[in-house]
Structures are given as C-alpha cells and as structure tokens.
Design a protein around this motif. Structure first.
Motif, PDB file in Angstrom:
ATOM      1  N   LEU A 187      -7.426   0.378 -60.788  1.00  0.00           N
ATOM      2  CA  LEU A 187      -6.045   0.854 -60.853  1.00  0.00           C
ATOM      3  C   LEU A 187      -5.090  -0.314 -60.638  1.00  0.00           C
ATOM      4  CD1 LEU A 187      -3.853   3.124 -60.861  1.00  0.00           C
ATOM      5  CD2 LEU A 187      -4.215   3.301 -58.381  1.00  0.00           C
ATOM      6  N   THR A 208      -6.559   1.638 -65.372  1.00  0.00           N
ATOM      7  CA  THR A 208      -5.459   2.594 -65.379  1.00  0.00           C
ATOM      8  C   THR A 208      -4.222   1.909 -64.806  1.00  0.00           C
ATOM      9  OG1 THR A 208      -6.982   4.438 -65.076  1.00  0.00           O
ATOM     10  CG2 THR A 208      -4.676   4.834 -64.516  1.00  0.00           C
ATOM     11  N   GLN A 227      -2.298   8.392 -56.055  1.00  0.00           N
ATOM     12  CA  GLN A 227      -3.418   7.922 -56.864  1.00  0.00           C
ATOM     13  C   GLN A 227      -4.722   7.883 -56.058  1.00  0.00           C
ATOM     14  OE1 GLN A 227      -3.394   7.437 -60.165  1.00  0.00           O
ATOM     15  NE2 GLN A 227      -1.276   8.167 -60.052  1.00  0.00           N
ATOM     16  N   TRP A 239     -11.277   4.975 -56.812  1.00  0.00           N
ATOM     17  CA  TRP A 239     -11.008   3.801 -57.630  1.00  0.00           C
ATOM     18  C   TRP A 239     -11.918   2.658 -57.199  1.00  0.00           C
ATOM     19  CZ3 TRP A 239      -8.066   4.703 -61.689  1.00  0.00           C
ATOM     20  CH2 TRP A 239      -7.108   5.719 -61.629  1.00  0.00           C
TER      21      TRP A 239
END
Length: 488
Positions: A187, A208, A227, A239
């Motif tokens: 991320l 992302t 997130q 992540w």
C-alpha cells in the motif's frame, strides 16, 4: 492551500468556457472546409485526437511563447533569453539571433552553483580532462568511477544516512525506485500534491495507491486506520508493506512538509516513510541539510530519503539515501542502476565540489554565506510580495513562491509583460496545476543581490497592477516620522 474566491472562480470558469466554445466553433468550420481533404492515412486512426489535442491546439498554442523559452547563457541571476517570432499566430515559433539580458526568476539555481564558481568550476574542468564527458557505460559495467563512489559516501554523510546510490536523472530516481521498494500486496499512501514522478512510480509499482489531503497528518492517520482495518482489496489480508510518500518542499506550492507530525503518525501505524527532498536539500536548514534539519527531525526516522542534484547543487541526477540493506537491494534490482548510463563524471564532480563548499571543506565560509543569503532573499521577497497585495503561496525559508494568476488571459499577459521589462518568470497552468489555479512560480537564488530583488519587485508590482492580479489590499507605505520631537 488556496482558498479560491467565488468571483475569481466564476470569472476564470467563464474565460475557459469562452475559449472552449470558440475553439469548438473553429473546429466545426475547419471540418466543413476540409470535408473533402483526408487528414489521415486510410485505415489508420488519428494519432492526435480528443480533448488533449483540442487543449493543445486551441489553448496552449495561443500562449506557447510563454513556455520553453531558450536561453543562451549559464542560468545565473541574470541570463540571456533568446528572442522568438511567429508568422502564423503562434502555431510555430522561430528563433532569432537576438537575445535579451533578463533577471532570472525561474531557474532552480538556489545556491548559485549553476554558473561559474571559483572552487567548483576548476575541479569540474580537471575531471573532464581526466574522465571525459561520459562513462559511456552503465554503473554495473564500466560506469563506476572513483568520483561516483566518493559522491555516494559524501551524500550519505551529508544527509545523515548509512549509504546512498546515484542516478543520472532526478525524475527517474522516483519513477524507477518506488517499484523496486513495493509491489502487489503493498500500500502506497501519497500526498495529493506529490510530483508526477512519484505518481508514475506509484502507478508502475503494482501496489494499491491511496491519497491523503495535502500536508494533513490528521487525514493521513484517518486513511491509514481505514486501510489497515480493511486490508487488501477482495481478500482483506493484511498489507505486506505500507509506504507513506511526501515531499520536503512542494514545488508548485512552496510549502514545507509537516514532517514531524507525519513521522509520528507513520511510527504509530508501523508505516515506512519516503521523503522527496528535490527542492529542499541544500536549500533549507542551517547547514543546508534539508527539512529534517530545519524541522528538527532525526534522519534515522525517515526510512528512504530521495533528492536531486539539479537544484541547489547546479548539476544533474538524483540520489536515494537509506540503510545499507536497502541500498544494496536497489543496486541489484533497480533498472535505472542496471541499464541506464551512469552520471557524467563532470556532473558528479560538480556535486562533490558544491557539497564541500556547503560544508566549508573548501577552506572558506562561502557555503554558510550562501545559505544565509538564500534565507534572507527568500523571506524578504515573499514578505514584499505579500505587502503589495499578491496572493503568494508557501512558507518562510522556502525559495519557491508561487504568485496566483487564476484567469487564463492573465497567464500570457503577466509573462510577456515581465519579459518585456527584462524579468524572466515561469508561468504554470493546466495540466501541471488544477484548471482554475494557474500561477507564476518565482524561484529565488543566493546569487541574487538585494538590488536584483528590488528591481524584480518593482517590475512585478507594476505588471501586477497592469494585469490585475493583486487580489488583496496593499499594505500602506510607512510614513517617516518627523525628525523633531512633537510638542505636547
């Protein structure tokens, strides 16, 4: 952030609407005239098509003489601008043999190293004789000289990191490095106003990408919480890695990054920090070490420090400074290191010499004087512009100061009139900025004298009155008090 007044927004939108309407009307009649003329090879789609092509033809070409002006001298505080003419309403420009000597308010020559220097120039000439103009090789083959190794060690010492790696182009330093640091399952959280090189690097990584509001640690924390709680798309797995990317000085806003607060958020949520110091390294801080020094941040708290040599150091290329493990990984995996020609040895020597001047290792105190002068020049110029009534973005100590223009008609008017009065400025418009937020970007240098700045302020003030870009009331001039005591 810019707070655009409603009246200014409406008039700017109306101006763009007029340009768009008349452009479409002209295109319509052009199609009628050229109805029987084939513009494209049969069977091929037109290469230039759509709104981008329309924008270039009907808006950009009208004012293209304000951009890409060629120069015929070193980019010092004064330089020679080549004059150009057009015989087809600005569709094409032809250079002439004439030049204008102009005050340079557009180059990134923050410390004045871009012109001849009593210490740097001699060493650069010696390196040119010894190593030639190019290595003609990539770093992993025959492109690593003693100078490259010396500069990597010097940069690491200068910014306070264990190791560093060089690249031949500043833009590539971001766009090629980011995909080597993170990929699918990772991320990237990027500031909304980050440079295009960061945007392209993030897109090319496969990770992302999420954006947080410009320079807002509170919104960064909100995005991080959301997130981390949601995880990866579809699978919702944790992540693999999170990197937050910010800039030291934002080149179109002149603002300093809120680095201490952002680092505190990153530490709280175990995210890595990537700092782009292209415009801040060498230009701010007591000893020129960038925003970390200026804002009291320990370089150890920043995981990856990126910077360029194209601004304060008067050369070309860029660097990444980080832990030895990260640098070793980049040397084995980054295409810009493995396949691109290494930095030119004279360019490397220029950076080495410039850093030594900044650190005082040349045996003089010129580096300290340059750093003091750019702070004084920047703060003086920004203060005077604000007193005149201009809307100026950015923070104190930043050598970048955008003056808001807004209206499309004011972009060429301001640029052309300044040039006519021998002051060269850079104007920036869509797509480099949002459509309604066109501006002139002033870049101050340590090589500017106080007389240079006073002349520039005088010209900009007069042009500002003429064009109508003083959006705030000017500060009344101070009236000198009488030299005798007042009688009670």
């Amino acid at each position: 952030m810019v707070r655009l007044p409603y009246t200014t927004a409406l008039t700017t939108l109306f101006s763009y609407g007029l340009l768009f309407a008349f452009g479409q009307l002209r295109d319509f009649f052009r199609k009628l005239i050229d109805w029987f003329k084939a513009k494209n090879v049969k069977g091929y789609a037109p290469i230039c098509l759509g709104l981008e092509d329309f924008y270039v033809r009907r808006l950009y070409l009208r004012i293209q003489d304000c951009f890409g002006r060629p120069i015929a001298s070193a980019p010092d505080s004064w330089f020679d601008v080549v004059e150009r003419t057009s015989n087809d309403n600005n569709k094409t420009l032809q250079r002439t043999s004439n030049t204008s000597r102009c005050l340079n308010l557009g180059s990134y020559n923050y410390l004045g190293f871009a012109a001849a220097d009593e210490y740097c120039t001699l060493h650069v000439i010696e390196s040119l004789k010894k190593y030639s103009a190019s290595t003609c090789s990539v770093r992993v083959d025959g492109g690593t000289t003693k100078l490259h190794t010396e500069l990597e060690e010097l940069v690491a010492r200068f910014v306070g990191k264990p190791a560093a790696i060089l690249f031949g182009m500043g833009y590539v330093t971001n766009s090629a490095i980011i995909p080597c640091l993170i990929g699918k399952g990772g991320l990237i959280i990027s500031d909304s106003l980050n440079h295009n090189s960061i945007v392209n690097g993030a897109r090319g990584s496969g990770a992302t990408v999420r954006v947080f509001q410009h320079n807002s640690p509170a919104h960064l924390e909100e995005v991080l919480r959301e997130q981390i709680a949601g995880g990866q798309p579809r699978t919702h797995r944790p992540w693999k890695k999170i990197i937050v990317i910010v800039e030291g000085i934002y080149s179109m806003e002149g603002e300093l990054c809120k680095l201490p607060e952002i680092i505190a958020v990153c530490k709280k949520y175990k995210a890595y920090t990537y700092l782009d110091e292209a415009h801040s390294i060498g230009a701010v801080g007591q000893s020129g070490r960038g925003v970390c020094e200026l804002l009291g941040v320990d370089p150890a708290d920043v995981d990856i420090m990126m910077g360029t040599f194209t601004k304060s150091f008067g050369s070309c290329g860029g660097y990444i400074a980080a832990s030895k493990e990260i640098i070793q990984h980049l040397k084995h995996s980054c295409p810009a290191h493995l396949y691109a020609t290494s930095m030119s040895p004279p360019a490397v020597q220029q950076v080495i010499s410039a850093i030594k001047v900044i650190l005082g290792e040349d045996g003089s105190n010129r580096g300290a004087q340059k750093l003091a002068r750019i702070r004084e020049n920047s703060n003086f110029f920004r203060s005077e512009l604000k007193k005149m009534g201009f809307e100026v973005l950015g923070d104190n100590d930043s050598p970048v100061m955008p003056i808001m223009l807004y209206n499309p008609a004011k972009i060429p008017a301001f640029s052309r009139e300044c040039l006519r009065q021998k002051v060269a400025v850079v104007t920036v418009a869509f797509p480099a900025t949002p459509l309604l937020l066109a501006r002139a970007r002033i870049c101050i240098s340590a090589s500017h004298t106080r007389e240079d700045l006073v002349k520039a302020l005088d010209v900009i003030s007069r042009v500002g009155d003429l064009v109508g870009i003083k959006y705030f009331p000017a500060e009344p001039p101070k009236i000198a008090e009488a030299g005798h005591d007042k009688l009670e």
